[in-house]
Design a protein around this motif. Structure first.
Motif, mmCIF file in Angstrom:
data_model
loop_
_atom_site.group_PDB
_atom_site.id
_atom_site.type_symbol
_atom_site.label_atom_id
_atom_site.label_comp_id
_atom_site.label_asym_id
_atom_site.label_seq_id
_atom_site.Cartn_x
_atom_site.Cartn_y
_atom_site.Cartn_z
ATOM 1 N N MET A 97 7.952 0.733 -4.626
ATOM 2 C CA MET A 97 9.018 1.635 -5.060
ATOM 3 C C MET A 97 9.296 2.761 -4.073
ATOM 4 N N ASN A 98 8.503 2.871 -3.002
ATOM 5 C CA ASN A 98 8.852 3.689 -1.833
ATOM 6 C C ASN A 98 9.058 5.181 -2.118
ATOM 7 N N SER A 99 8.227 5.769 -2.993
ATOM 8 C CA SER A 99 8.416 7.179 -3.338
ATOM 9 C C SER A 99 7.509 8.117 -2.561
ATOM 10 N N ILE A 103 9.734 18.604 -8.727
ATOM 11 C CA ILE A 103 11.052 18.179 -8.256
ATOM 12 C C ILE A 103 10.980 17.539 -6.873
ATOM 13 N N LEU A 104 10.025 17.971 -6.055
ATOM 14 C CA LEU A 104 9.935 17.405 -4.711
ATOM 15 C C LEU A 104 9.403 15.979 -4.725
ATOM 16 N N LEU A 105 8.830 15.540 -5.868
ATOM 17 C CA LEU A 105 8.447 14.141 -6.018
ATOM 18 C C LEU A 105 9.559 13.327 -6.675
ATOM 19 N N VAL A 106 10.432 13.988 -7.401
ATOM 20 C CA VAL A 106 11.580 13.300 -7.987
ATOM 21 C C VAL A 106 12.525 12.828 -6.879
ATOM 22 N N CYS A 107 12.663 13.632 -5.836
ATOM 23 C CA CYS A 107 13.654 13.352 -4.777
ATOM 24 C C CYS A 107 13.447 12.014 -4.070
ATOM 25 N N PRO A 108 12.249 11.731 -3.541
ATOM 26 C CA PRO A 108 12.083 10.438 -2.862
ATOM 27 C C PRO A 108 12.221 9.254 -3.804
ATOM 28 N N LEU A 109 11.815 9.422 -5.060
ATOM 29 C CA LEU A 109 11.961 8.325 -6.012
ATOM 30 C C LEU A 109 13.434 8.066 -6.297
ATOM 31 N N GLN A 110 14.219 9.120 -6.388
ATOM 32 C CA GLN A 110 15.665 8.944 -6.556
ATOM 33 C C GLN A 110 16.248 8.184 -5.374
ATOM 34 N N ALA A 111 15.846 8.560 -4.165
ATOM 35 C CA ALA A 111 16.371 7.904 -2.961
ATOM 36 C C ALA A 111 16.079 6.409 -2.988
ATOM 37 N N ALA A 150 2.428 -0.035 -20.570
ATOM 38 C CA ALA A 150 2.230 -0.299 -19.143
ATOM 39 C C ALA A 150 2.334 1.011 -18.379
ATOM 40 N N CYS A 151 1.789 1.008 -17.182
ATOM 41 C CA CYS A 151 1.921 2.169 -16.304
ATOM 42 C C CYS A 151 1.947 1.664 -14.865
ATOM 43 N N TRP A 152 2.414 2.515 -13.973
ATOM 44 C CA TRP A 152 2.527 2.103 -12.575
ATOM 45 C C TRP A 152 2.691 3.325 -11.680
ATOM 46 N N CYS A 153 2.301 3.161 -10.435
ATOM 47 C CA CYS A 153 2.647 4.155 -9.419
ATOM 48 C C CYS A 153 3.978 3.740 -8.807
ATOM 49 N N THR A 154 4.551 4.604 -7.979
ATOM 50 C CA THR A 154 5.849 4.270 -7.380
ATOM 51 C C THR A 154 5.832 4.370 -5.854
ATOM 52 N N TYR A 155 4.654 4.461 -5.252
ATOM 53 C CA TYR A 155 4.631 4.650 -3.799
ATOM 54 C C TYR A 155 4.407 3.348 -3.031
ATOM 55 N N LYS A 156 4.207 2.240 -3.747
ATOM 56 C CA LYS A 156 4.050 0.959 -3.059
ATOM 57 C C LYS A 156 5.438 0.330 -2.875
ATOM 58 N N SER A 202 0.831 -1.207 0.000
ATOM 59 C CA SER A 202 0.000 0.000 0.000
ATOM 60 C C SER A 202 0.867 1.259 0.000
ATOM 61 N N LEU A 203 1.862 1.291 0.878
ATOM 62 C CA LEU A 203 2.801 2.415 0.926
ATOM 63 C C LEU A 203 4.142 1.921 1.442
ATOM 64 N N GLY A 204 5.166 2.043 0.624
ATOM 65 C CA GLY A 204 6.498 1.613 1.025
ATOM 66 C C GLY A 204 7.093 2.524 2.078
ATOM 67 N N LEU A 205 8.094 2.014 2.774
ATOM 68 C CA LEU A 205 8.776 2.797 3.806
ATOM 69 C C LEU A 205 9.572 3.945 3.189
ATOM 70 N N GLN A 206 9.870 4.928 4.027
ATOM 71 C CA GLN A 206 10.619 6.097 3.558
ATOM 72 C C GLN A 206 12.127 5.808 3.535
ATOM 73 N N PRO A 207 12.761 5.964 2.371
ATOM 74 C CA PRO A 207 14.225 5.861 2.339
ATOM 75 C C PRO A 207 14.859 6.992 3.157
ATOM 76 N N LYS A 208 15.954 6.699 3.833
ATOM 77 C CA LYS A 208 16.575 7.695 4.707
ATOM 78 C C LYS A 208 17.062 8.926 3.945
ATOM 79 N N ASN A 209 17.433 8.764 2.685
ATOM 80 C CA ASN A 209 17.939 9.910 1.927
ATOM 81 C C ASN A 209 16.836 10.828 1.399
#
Length: 465
Positions: free
Chosen positions: A278-280, A336-344, A270-276, A75-82
Motif C-alpha cells: 500500500m506504499n504509505s 496527519i503526516l501519516l495520512v498524506c502518503p496513504l492518500q497519495a 482483520a487488520c493490516w499495515c499499509t507500508y508494504k 517489505s516497503l512499497g515505493l514512494q508515490p510522487k504526490n
C-alpha cells in the motif's frame, strides 16, 4: 494480444513467444508484455530508486543512472510522487493557520482519515463503515483480540501458523496470558506436512474440525509472510465459523496484493499495515476491519475519545456515544503526516482496480517463475550447478506476487552480489530470498533483468566460498 486472455501464465508466455517467433526466454517477450500492459503508466506515479543511490551498489559493474530492480515491495512499497506534495501542504497549513487546520483545508485533521476509507474499503472488499484507518498493525490486532477473544474453560484456543509473523505470535501469546491461560495449552499451530513447505487448505480445515469447540479464534495471515502462500480465506472462514469460532486475518501481505472480499466472505475481523503493497511509508497508518454483523454486538474493551461519534465528540460531556462497529475502536486522532502518503497511494490504486492489478500480477509472477525454472532448476547432468527451488505454491490462486526462493548455495553471498548489481530484494535465513514483482510499478523488463543479474550473482558468489 490482450494479456488478460484466458489461460495460465505458461500458456500466455508460449503463445506470445510463438507469435514473435522467438524463445520464451527472449528479451522480446518481456518487451512485448510491457508494450501491451494497460497498467504500465502507473509506474510513473512512483519514485523508483536509482542504482547509484542504493548503498551497496557497485558502480564498476553497472550504469548508476538506471532504475534499480525493486523487488522488495513486500517489505516497503515505493514512494508515490504526490507524497511529498501532500505532506508539504499540511506543514504549510500548520505554519500559516495553526489550530484552524483541524477543520480547514483539503484534508481537515479532525476527519482526514475518514476521507480515505471509501478507497481503502474497495481494496479489501468491504463496506466503508467496516473499515477504520488507525494506529499500527499490532496495536490494531491487540484491540481486535481484546474484543473477539473471550476464552472460557472449554473454548480458549487460538489457531495460528507455526511460522506466524513474530509480532502476531507475541500478540496472541500475550492476549492468552492476559486472560489467565497458558499459551502452551491455548495455541494450536498449523504445520505443513513432512517434506512440504506450505499448508494444505484441507489440513487447516481438518485441524479446525478436530479441535472444534475448544477453539475461540482462528487467526492467520492472509498471505504467509515467509512462504508467500495465499490462504483460502473464504473456506477457512466458513470452517471456523461452522465450529462457532471467530475468524480473523492479518492481511499485511495480502492487502493491495490479492483480491480480497472480506465482507462477502463473512470474515469477522482483520487488520493490516499499509507500508508494504500500500506504499504509505515505514510505520504508516494501519487499517482494521470488522464485519457489519458485529457492529452492535462486539464492542471495544478499550475506549478513546476518537471512538465517540464525530457530531458530539467535541462537546466533552464525558458520556461516551460510541460509534458502531470498527469506528468505535478508534482511540486518538490520527497523525496527519501519516495520512498524506496513504492518500497519495490510494489515489493511484483508484486509477485501476484490484481485479486488473491481480490479472497483471498473475502473469508477472508467472513469468518470473517460468524463467527461474528454465535457468535454475536442478540440472541432473550437473547436480553441483547452483539451483533454485520455489517454495511458494505454483498455483496462482494460492499466492500473491511474492515468490520465496530457496537456494542450493549459501544465500548471503548471493544476496550481496544481487545488491551490488542494483537489485533490491529480501533475504530470510537460512536460505530464502523473497522476491516480489509488484504489478503497480514493476515491469516485465524488471523480471528479465533480475534473471540475468541472478546468473551473474550466482557466478560471483562462488568467490565467497
Amino acid at each position: 494480444m490482450d494479456l488478460s486472455e484466458a489461460g495460465s501464465p505458461q500458456e500466455v508466455i508460449e503463445r506470445v513467444s510463438s507469435q514473435l517467433g522467438c524463445s520464451s526466454t527472449s528479451w522480446d517477450v518481456a518487451e512485448y508484455f510491457d508494450q501491451h500492459d494497460k497498467l504500465r503508466d502507473l509506474r510513473q506515479e512512483f519514485l523508483v530508486p536509482k542504482v547509484a543511490d542504493l548503498p551497496q551498489s557497485d558502480l564498476t559493474l553497472l550504469d548508476g543512472s538506471e532504475d534499480c530492480v525493486y523487488f522488495v515491495g513486500n517489505s516497503l512499497g515505493l514512494q508515490p510522487k504526490n507524497t511529498k506534495k501532500y505532506i508539504n501542504e499540511e506543514l504549510e497549513k500548520w505554519a500559516k493557520i495553526g489550530a484552524h487546520g483541524h477543520v480547514m483545508g483539503s484534508r481537515p485533521w479532525v476527519w482526514a482519515e475518514n476521507n480515505l476509507e471509501d478507497l481503502m474499503a474497495k481494496i479489501v472488499g468491504a463496506k466503508p463503515e467496516e473499515v477504520a484507518l488507525m494506529n499500527g498493525l499490532t496495536v490494531n490486532l491487540h484491540l481486535l483480540l481484546l474484543a473477539f477473544y473471550k476464552p472460557t474453560a472449554k473454548r480458549h484456543k487460538i489457531v495460528l501458523e507455526e511460522k506466524a509473523f513474530p509480532s502476531d505470535l507475541y500478540a496472541v501469546e500475550s492476549q492468552i496470558r492476559l486472560r489467565g491461560f497458558d499459551p502452551s495449552e491455548s495455541m494450536v499451530f498449523l504445520k505443513p506436512r513432512a517434506g512440504e513447505d506450505t499448508l494444505r487448505t484441507e489440513d487447516i480445515v481438518s485441524t479446525i474440525k478436530r479441535e472444534g469447540d475448544s477453539i475461540a479464534v482462528v487467526m492467520l495471515g492472509g498471505v504467509q509472510y515467509y512462504t508467500g502462500q495465499l490462504f483460502n480465506m473464504e473456506v477457512i472462514t466458513k470452517a471456523g465459523q461452522a465450529q462457532g469460532c471467530y475468524v480473523g486475518f492479518d492481511c499485511a501481505h495480502a492487502v493491495g496484493n490479492a483480491e480480497l472480499q472480506l465482507h462477502d466472505w463473512g470474515v469477522d475481523f482483520a487488520c493490516w499495515c499499509t507500508y508494504k503493497y500500500m506504499n504509505s511509508g515505514a510505520g504508516g497508518l494501519a487499517g482494521a476491519y470488522i464485519h457489519e454483523k458485529h457492529a452492535y454486538t462486539v464492542k471495544p474493551a478499550l475506549l478513546g475519545w476518537w471512538g465517540h461519534k464525530l457530531d458530539t465528540r467535541f462537546q466533552m460531556t464525558n458520556v461516551m456515544s460510541l460509534q458502531p462497529g470498527v469506528s468505535g475502536f478508534r482511540l486518538s486522532n490520527q497523525p496527519i503526516l501519516l495520512v498524506c502518503p496513504l492518500q497519495a497511494s490510494l489515489e493511484i490504486f483508484n486509477k485501476t482496480s484490484m481485479k486488473d492489478l491481480r490479472k497483471k500480477s498473475v502473469l508477472l509472477t508467472g513469468y518470473l517463475e517460468h524463467l527461474l525454472k528454465h535457468y535454475y532448476s536442478v540440472d541432473k547432468s550437473d547436480p553441483r550447478k547452483p539451483h533454485v527451488r520455489i517454495i511458494t505454491p505454483s498455483d496462482p490462486a494460492q499466492r500473491g506476487c511474492q515468490l520465496s526462493l530457496s537456494f542450493s548455495v549459501p544465500i548471503r553471498a548471493v544476496f550481496q552480489e544481487l545488491e551490488k548489481r542494483g537489485v533490491a530484494c529480501d533475504m530470510r535465513e537460512p536460505d530464502v530470498l523473497r522476491v516480489a514483482p509488484v504489478p503497480l510499478y514493476n515491469s516485465f523488463a524488471d523480471v528479465h533483468r533480475f534473471i540475468t543479474v541472478l546468473g551473474a550473482a550466482l557466478e560471483a558468489s562462488k568467490q565467497h566460498n
